[in-house]
Every structure is written in C-alpha cells, then in structure tokens.
Design a protein around this motif. Structure first.
Motif, PDB file in Angstrom:
ATOM      1  N   MET A   1      40.824  41.713  44.617  1.00  0.00           N
ATOM      2  CA  MET A   1      41.911  42.649  44.798  1.00  0.00           C
ATOM      3  C   MET A   1      41.248  43.925  44.622  1.00  0.00           C
ATOM      4  SD  MET A   1      43.996  41.325  41.428  1.00  0.00           S
ATOM      5  CE  MET A   1      43.005  40.952  40.400  1.00  0.00           C
ATOM      6  N   GLU A   2      42.042  45.019  45.278  1.00  0.00           N
ATOM      7  CA  GLU A   2      41.832  46.547  45.293  1.00  0.00           C
ATOM      8  C   GLU A   2      42.992  46.985  44.959  1.00  0.00           C
ATOM      9  OE1 GLU A   2      40.363  49.897  48.931  1.00  0.00           O
ATOM     10  OE2 GLU A   2      41.078  47.372  49.642  1.00  0.00           O
ATOM     11  N   ALA A   3      43.006  48.381  43.958  1.00  0.00           N
ATOM     12  CA  ALA A   3      43.259  48.912  43.140  1.00  0.00           C
ATOM     13  C   ALA A   3      43.476  50.721  44.444  1.00  0.00           C
ATOM     14  CB  ALA A   3      43.309  49.647  42.242  1.00  0.00           C
ATOM     15  N   CYS A   4      44.533  51.055  44.920  1.00  0.00           N
ATOM     16  CA  CYS A   4      44.429  52.130  45.663  1.00  0.00           C
ATOM     17  C   CYS A   4      46.133  52.742  45.792  1.00  0.00           C
ATOM     18  CB  CYS A   4      44.369  51.694  47.216  1.00  0.00           C
ATOM     19  SG  CYS A   4      45.661  50.766  47.973  1.00  0.00           S
ATOM     20  N   LEU A   5      46.468  54.271  46.246  1.00  0.00           N
ATOM     21  CA  LEU A   5      47.716  55.103  46.406  1.00  0.00           C
ATOM     22  C   LEU A   5      48.458  53.932  47.520  1.00  0.00           C
ATOM     23  CD1 LEU A   5      46.852  58.372  45.869  1.00  0.00           C
ATOM     24  CD2 LEU A   5      47.891  57.172  44.278  1.00  0.00           C
ATOM     25  N   ILE A   6      49.476  53.674  46.928  1.00  0.00           N
ATOM     26  CA  ILE A   6      50.743  52.856  48.229  1.00  0.00           C
ATOM     27  C   ILE A   6      51.522  54.411  49.098  1.00  0.00           C
ATOM     28  CG2 ILE A   6      52.175  50.720  48.637  1.00  0.00           C
ATOM     29  CD1 ILE A   6      49.158  50.482  47.093  1.00  0.00           C
ATOM     30  N   SER A  89      44.066  45.444  34.825  1.00  0.00           N
ATOM     31  CA  SER A  89      43.087  46.181  33.870  1.00  0.00           C
ATOM     32  C   SER A  89      42.740  47.006  35.518  1.00  0.00           C
ATOM     33  CB  SER A  89      41.851  45.256  34.053  1.00  0.00           C
ATOM     34  OG  SER A  89      41.018  45.733  33.287  1.00  0.00           O
ATOM     35  N   LEU A  90      42.376  46.198  36.101  1.00  0.00           N
ATOM     36  CA  LEU A  90      42.561  47.791  37.593  1.00  0.00           C
ATOM     37  C   LEU A  90      43.230  48.185  38.158  1.00  0.00           C
ATOM     38  CD1 LEU A  90      40.332  46.958  39.975  1.00  0.00           C
ATOM     39  CD2 LEU A  90      41.842  45.493  40.873  1.00  0.00           C
ATOM     40  N   LEU A  91      44.386  48.250  37.536  1.00  0.00           N
ATOM     41  CA  LEU A  91      45.084  48.399  37.977  1.00  0.00           C
ATOM     42  C   LEU A  91      45.191  50.210  36.725  1.00  0.00           C
ATOM     43  CD1 LEU A  91      47.901  50.453  39.357  1.00  0.00           C
ATOM     44  CD2 LEU A  91      49.323  49.250  37.592  1.00  0.00           C
ATOM     45  N   LEU A  92      45.237  50.032  35.785  1.00  0.00           N
ATOM     46  CA  LEU A  92      44.252  51.210  34.699  1.00  0.00           C
ATOM     47  C   LEU A  92      43.341  51.620  35.227  1.00  0.00           C
ATOM     48  CD1 LEU A  92      45.939  49.503  30.998  1.00  0.00           C
ATOM     49  CD2 LEU A  92      47.056  51.105  32.495  1.00  0.00           C
ATOM     50  N   HIS A  93      42.049  51.551  35.442  1.00  0.00           N
ATOM     51  CA  HIS A  93      41.132  51.910  35.413  1.00  0.00           C
ATOM     52  C   HIS A  93      41.615  52.568  36.523  1.00  0.00           C
ATOM     53  CE1 HIS A  93      38.972  48.742  33.179  1.00  0.00           C
ATOM     54  NE2 HIS A  93      38.115  49.541  32.630  1.00  0.00           N
ATOM     55  N   PHE A  94      42.547  52.440  37.974  1.00  0.00           N
ATOM     56  CA  PHE A  94      42.369  53.354  38.653  1.00  0.00           C
ATOM     57  C   PHE A  94      43.244  54.134  38.146  1.00  0.00           C
ATOM     58  CE2 PHE A  94      45.445  54.490  42.075  1.00  0.00           C
ATOM     59  CZ  PHE A  94      44.708  55.299  43.223  1.00  0.00           C
ATOM     60  N   VAL A  95      44.441  54.751  37.773  1.00  0.00           N
ATOM     61  CA  VAL A  95      45.327  55.408  37.029  1.00  0.00           C
ATOM     62  C   VAL A  95      44.011  56.326  36.279  1.00  0.00           C
ATOM     63  CG1 VAL A  95      47.396  56.153  35.251  1.00  0.00           C
ATOM     64  CG2 VAL A  95      47.691  53.974  36.852  1.00  0.00           C
ATOM     65  N   ASP A  96      43.153  55.789  35.464  1.00  0.00           N
ATOM     66  CA  ASP A  96      42.701  56.659  34.711  1.00  0.00           C
ATOM     67  C   ASP A  96      41.321  57.393  35.335  1.00  0.00           C
ATOM     68  OD1 ASP A  96      42.944  55.055  32.093  1.00  0.00           O
ATOM     69  OD2 ASP A  96      41.526  53.988  32.464  1.00  0.00           O
ATOM     70  N   SER A  97      40.788  57.191  36.885  1.00  0.00           N
ATOM     71  CA  SER A  97      40.069  57.878  37.531  1.00  0.00           C
ATOM     72  C   SER A  97      41.075  58.783  37.868  1.00  0.00           C
ATOM     73  CB  SER A  97      39.665  56.687  38.404  1.00  0.00           C
ATOM     74  OG  SER A  97      40.741  56.529  39.766  1.00  0.00           O
ATOM     75  N   LEU A  98      42.459  58.660  38.190  1.00  0.00           N
ATOM     76  CA  LEU A  98      43.416  59.931  38.691  1.00  0.00           C
ATOM     77  C   LEU A  98      43.911  61.020  37.719  1.00  0.00           C
ATOM     78  CD1 LEU A  98      45.908  57.665  40.751  1.00  0.00           C
ATOM     79  CD2 LEU A  98      44.039  58.723  41.986  1.00  0.00           C
ATOM     80  N   ALA A  99      43.451  60.432  36.355  1.00  0.00           N
ATOM     81  CA  ALA A  99      43.414  60.949  35.461  1.00  0.00           C
ATOM     82  C   ALA A  99      42.609  62.102  35.376  1.00  0.00           C
ATOM     83  CB  ALA A  99      43.622  60.656  34.080  1.00  0.00           C
ATOM     84  N   ARG A 100      41.972  61.791  36.002  1.00  0.00           N
ATOM     85  CA  ARG A 100      39.878  63.060  35.763  1.00  0.00           C
ATOM     86  C   ARG A 100      40.482  64.417  36.814  1.00  0.00           C
ATOM     87  NH1 ARG A 100      37.258  58.027  34.142  1.00  0.00           N
ATOM     88  NH2 ARG A 100      37.070  58.114  36.544  1.00  0.00           N
ATOM     89  N   LYS A 101      40.907  63.660  38.242  1.00  0.00           N
ATOM     90  CA  LYS A 101      41.202  64.881  38.918  1.00  0.00           C
ATOM     91  C   LYS A 101      42.702  65.703  38.684  1.00  0.00           C
ATOM     92  CE  LYS A 101      39.892  61.759  42.240  1.00  0.00           C
ATOM     93  NZ  LYS A 101      39.983  60.813  43.768  1.00  0.00           N
TER      94      LYS A 101
END
Length: 372
Positions: A1-6, A89-101
């Motif tokens: 699985m991969e999290a990304c912007l759709i 879990s994968l979705l939230l980690h991706f959102v967390d990375s966007l939060a820093r940006k």
C-alpha cells in the motif's frame, strides 16, 4: 500500500460515495469550495496493491488570521471500511508529513462514524487523538430512510405533516427547480430574510452560485423554489453523494406561511433523492438534548420538531477528535477558544434573560385588571 495525494477526481468521488454514512463534505468538489474560502484542500489517500483506493481523507489546511500557523481539518473523514486496518496508520503518517510542510499545529477531525463505535474510538486514541466538545460540523443529525413506495413514506409521517403537504398542493403552491443567477438571487433574498428573523450567519450570494456550479454538473445538487400567487416564498438546496441525500440549506418568507410551502418543499427533496437512488435523507442539525423537559430551551427546538414530523431517527456522530502537532500553539489556541465559548454562552444567557423579561412584561400588560 502507498499513501499519496489523489488527483483523479472520478476515482476519489466514487470511493467517497461508497461510504456507509455518506460524506458530501469529503467530495472533491467540497475541497474546491473550501479553496474559494482560502483553505488548501489536500486529497489524502491510500492505494492498495491492485491500484484501488482503500482509504481517503479530505484535509483542509486552514490558515489562522494574523499568525504564521494553520491547522488541518477533516470534515466527516476519514472514509475507509475499518479504522483498525494498517491503511489508517499509513494515511495518518502521510497527513503528519504534510502538516510539517504547512506548519499545522493540529489535526482536527469531525468523524462520520457513530458515537457508539468503540473500535473507531480506540483507533483514534491509539494514534494520539483526544476527544473534544468543540466541533465545526454538528454531531446530531435527523436521518430519514427513503422508502421506494411513496405511500409508505407518507404513512410514516405524522398525520399533520401529510395534511400540510396536501394543503400546500390544494392552496396552489407550486414547486419548481431553480436554475441560473436569477433564481439563486431569489433564494438568497429569502435566506437573508430568514437569517434576520432567526439570527444566523449566511454566505454571500456568490457562495451559493459556486456551490451549484460545482455540484449541479452531475446533478448532485438541486435548488427548489416554492411559489405562491406567482411569488417565491420559500426554497431549499438539496445535495447527494452515494446513497445519501442532504437538506443543506433552507429559506422562507414570513409571508404566506399558512399555505405550508416548507412541507411540500421537503417532500419534493425526498422525491428527488428517491429518483436518484438515495436510501437516506439527512435533515442535518438537531439539538444536543432531545428530551421534552430540556430540549425546548435550545433555539433549534422548533426546527427539530419540524424535521421529526417527517419520520426518521436521530443519528449522533462521534465527538470531535484532535491531535496536536505543536503543543505550545495548540494550548494557546485552546485557551482562546474557551474564552470565546464563555463569551458566547454569557451573551446567549443575557439575550435569553432579556427575552423572558420582555415576555413577562407583555403578559402583565395583556392581563385584565381585576374588578374590585
């Protein structure tokens, strides 16, 4: 699985429409609407091994005025079959990375799941969320099952509601589908009158023009106007996504209320939802307390009694969930929010006291003077 912007609009909306409770505020178009209000829509998704979406959450990056911080808000997200799955879990980690940006100090979610969903609550707690009574999207909603048979639908209403629908038809109330700027302006004029009467905020007319331009493309929204003696006296905007139809906005004039246009409008909205294959009609906001002894104190009690006359049941979503990223900013934000809430509560109590005093004064004036 991969999290990304759709970026695939159709893939996103098809998946959102599969949600059990429906989520019009998670659609691609809702993100575009929020962007018009200076928020940044982030369409966060998880793609499985077959290339299909298995989790999605529209996150709005909302800028705080006068500071260099924003916060993330997910209105009625996330959309996925199981919040205990690895995809969450994968979705939230991706959102967390966007939060820093985006320099976001918290992620706020008004979940679409039911308040008694223990597994969902445990999943949020596991990933650092805490429940709060501060919400943007109201938890309490009045939901009506849409039956294929219109006779059964009418039979489940209160007798007076069935009578009022037929009364409006006998009195000559006509319902028509509204299109274009002129009809939207008619609706907005009615909405302005309603907001002045009931004291609530409304958007400018171009906001509603943009909503309909976005959602009417695939017939996912409709404006209906009730006319009596050639004049528009009430209107509603209904929207749909998947199996769900929402009564999103309503407006009515103080004139000609005796011909019951609002009952006929809601009946028209129900029929529109049925024609599009919807199985649920969401009347949206209702008071937090629904007991007869406490509820009438709520200013929305009258609206609630109108909605429940059509049949249906209350649905309460889980409490709002918040996950802080920057504790310092989050605590300051929380403090300001609490002060605003106290001020609003005190102002409401003062207005209620003034209203009761006025009612008492009027009553005393109207009471006959006893003959001695």
């Amino acid at each position: 699985m991969e999290a990304c912007l759709i970026t695939d609009v159709r893939k996103w909306n098809t998946f959102i429409a599969s949600s059990t409770f429906g989520a019009i505020t998670q659609t691609y178009e809702w993100g575009m609407l929020a962007q018009r209000a200076d928020s940044i829509p982030l369409y966060c998704g998880v793609i499985d091994e077959a290339g299909n979406l298995c989790a999605a959450m529209l996150v709005l990056a909302m800028r705080l005025p006068k500071v260099n911080n924003s916060y993330f808000y997910a209105p009625r997200g996330p959309i996925m079959a199981d919040l205990s799955s690895p995809a969450f879990s994968l979705l939230l980690h991706f959102v967390d990375s966007l939060a820093r940006k985006h320099n976001a100090f918290m992620l706020k979610i008004d979940p679409v799941v039911h308040e008694h969903d223990i597994a969902a609550l445990q999943a949020f707690e596991r990933y650092g969320f805490a429940a709060t009574d501060s919400f943007i999207h109201e938890r309490g909603e009045w939901v009506l099952d849409i039956y294929p048979d219109e006779k059964q639908q009418l039979a489940n209403m209160k007798e007076k509601w069935r009578y009022n629908i037929r009364l409006a038809q006998r009195k000559g109330v006509k319902i028509r589908r509204g299109h274009g700027s002129e009809d939207i302006q008619l609706f907005h004029t009615l909405l302005q009158e309603t907001s002045e009467r009931d004291q609530f905020f409304i958007h400018a007319v171009d906001h509603f023009e943009y909503i309909l331009s976005l959602f009417e493309r695939d017939d996912n929204a409709a404006l209906f106007l009730a006319e009596y003696e050639g004049k528009a006296i009430a209107g509603i905007i209904v929207m749909r996504c998947g199996d769900w139809c929402w009564y999103r906005y309503g407006a009515s004039s103080s004139q000609a209320r005796h011909v019951m246009p609002n009952h006929l409008l809601q009946w028209t909205g129900l029929q529109w939802g049925r024609e599009h294959g919807c199985t649920h009609y969401n009347f949206m906001g209702i008071p937090a307390v629904l007991t007869e002894t406490e509820g009438p104190k709520d200013p929305n009690w009258g609206v609630y009694t109108f909605k429940r006359g059509f049949g249906g049941q209350a649905h309460c979503a889980m409490r709002s969930q918040e996950k802080p990223y920057n504790l310092t900013v989050y605590r300051l934000y929380n403090l300001v929010r609490q002060l605003k809430h106290r001020y609003a509560s005190a102002r409401y109590e003062r207005s209620e006291l003034a209203r009761k005093r006025q009612e008492y004064t009027v009553k005393k004036v109207e009471e006959p003077v006893p003959v001695r």
